[in-house]
Design an enzyme around this catalytic site. Structure first.
Site, PDB file in Angstrom:
ATOM      1  N   GLU A  61       0.887  -1.214   0.067  1.00 58.06           N
ATOM      2  CA  GLU A  61      -0.008  -0.044   0.066  1.00 58.06           C
ATOM      3  C   GLU A  61       0.882   0.963  -0.025  1.00 58.06           C
ATOM      4  OE1 GLU A  61      -3.101  -0.347   3.008  1.00 58.06           O
ATOM      5  OE2 GLU A  61      -3.671  -2.041   2.097  1.00 58.06           O
ATOM      6  N   GLU A  96      -6.156  -7.822  -0.418  1.00 54.74           N
ATOM      7  CA  GLU A  96      -6.977  -7.517   0.554  1.00 54.74           C
ATOM      8  C   GLU A  96      -8.210  -7.120   0.054  1.00 54.74           C
ATOM      9  OE1 GLU A  96      -5.178  -5.193   3.629  1.00 54.74           O
ATOM     10  OE2 GLU A  96      -3.381  -6.113   3.721  1.00 54.74           O
TER      11      GLU A  96
END
Length: 340
Positions: free
Chosen positions: A157, A274
């Site tokens: 991320e 995710e």
């Protein structure tokens, strides 16, 4: 040579039939040529796109506490009545992997392992100037002794404005650096493994789906297709509230960044590393939203045909900022089971 009346009659008739057939072939020629020169990748993607996501992806999961208690992943499989093909979990700076934990989750090579790697209190230049070579040597040694592939997502991320290692134009983040420094660090780490024969480590370039102004544009930090094996996406439906806006479908969440990522690499598979949705009927940090349905969200996500290069979907099974668990309601659990 004598010609029988039957033969002499058939000749002109056959000749008359050849003209329209020839004309038809000439009319179809451009289409036939187009088919013969069509990209095999494009044709394959078109075939895949006709199938629902649930019927063409490998299901994976992160289950809270599973690193210490692998049986929790088995409990999840029993809950959803579906075997997982990917075990996803998290290692930090200083951890050495792959090792015994990965062997347990790999289940004799029948399951892929996806590791999120927190690079710790370092800057990008710490990797390129050799400061972390001793640590990398430990990781390479472990990888060489490991019998299977292992997927690693370093700086996960990294595009998010909430992480201390976000690459920025000025390089002002405490554990970050500039766009160029990030790309050089990524390439250095990948080459370090490959140059020493650890080709079983597969590299996952894994931004979040967020594309608002404060995030880093993925094209600015793309290390190049030679250094990326898998494109990763993290995306959550946070629900309807003043901070996160409105309820968003899986397609709406994934589409913008999916387009940007797949434009950077023409063939790499896309893994949703995710993903989860909040339970709208529960006040779990966002107000109750009786107009929305997590069960319907799951059904639409698993039924979509919009993302032909998605080959893995890893559910984030944890009650954290929101109740992301599939069993947050009976309806959402039933939907998950049914549409798998």
């Amino acid at each position: 040579m004598l010609v029988s009346p039957r033969t002499s009659t058939a000749g002109p008739a056959t000749h008359r039939l050849r003209v329209p057939v020839l004309t038809l072939l000439l009319m179809l020629l451009p289409s036939l040529l187009a088919l013969s020169t069509a990209s095999p990748t494009a044709a394959a993607e078109e075939r895949v796109a006709k199938r629902a996501l649930a019927h063409r992806v490998e299901l994976g999961a992160w289950v809270e506490g599973m690193t210490a208690e692998p049986s929790r992943l088995v409990d999840f499989e029993q809950l959803v009545r579906h075997r997982t093909g990917i075990a996803s979990y998290y290692w930090g700076y200083g951890d050495v992997f792959p090792g015994e934990t990965e062997l347990a989750f790999a289940d004799g090579g029948r399951r892929e392992v996806l590791l999120s790697w927190d690079m710790g209190p370092t800057r990008f230049t710490d990797w390129t100037d050799g400061s972390e070579d001793a640590y990398l040597d430990q990781l390479v040694e472990a990888a060489l002794a490991y019998p299977y592939d292992v997927h690693v997502r370093p700086w996960p991320e990294m595009n998010g404005d909430w992480v201390s290692f976000q690459p920025t134009r000025t390089g002002d983040r405490v554990h970050g650096g500039t766009y160029r420094e990030f790309k050089l660090a990524w390439r250095y780490v990948v080459r370090y493994f490959r140059d020493r024969g650890a080709d079983n480590v597969k590299w996952v370039f894994n931004p979040t789906v967020d594309v608002y102004a404060e995030t880093t544009t993925v094209a600015d930090i793309w290390p190049g297709r030679r250094y990326v094996d898998v494109l990763g996406l993290d995306g959550f439906n946070w629900g309807r509230d003043s901070s996160w806006g409105r309820w968003k479908s899986f397609e709406r969440i994934m589409a913008p960044q999916y387009r940007r990522l797949t434009a950077l690499h023409p063939t790499a598979p896309v893994w949703v590393c995710e993903v989860a949705s909040k339970e709208p009927k529960v006040d779990d940090g966002a107000p109750v939203d009786r107009d929305s349905s997590k069960a319907r969200w799951i059904k639409q996500a698993l039924s979509t045909t919009r993302f032909p290069r998605m080959t893995a979907l890893i559910w984030f099974q944890e009650e954290r900022e929101r109740d992301w668990r599939v069993e947050s309601s009976r309806a959402s659990l039933r939907a998950f089971r049914r549409h798998l």
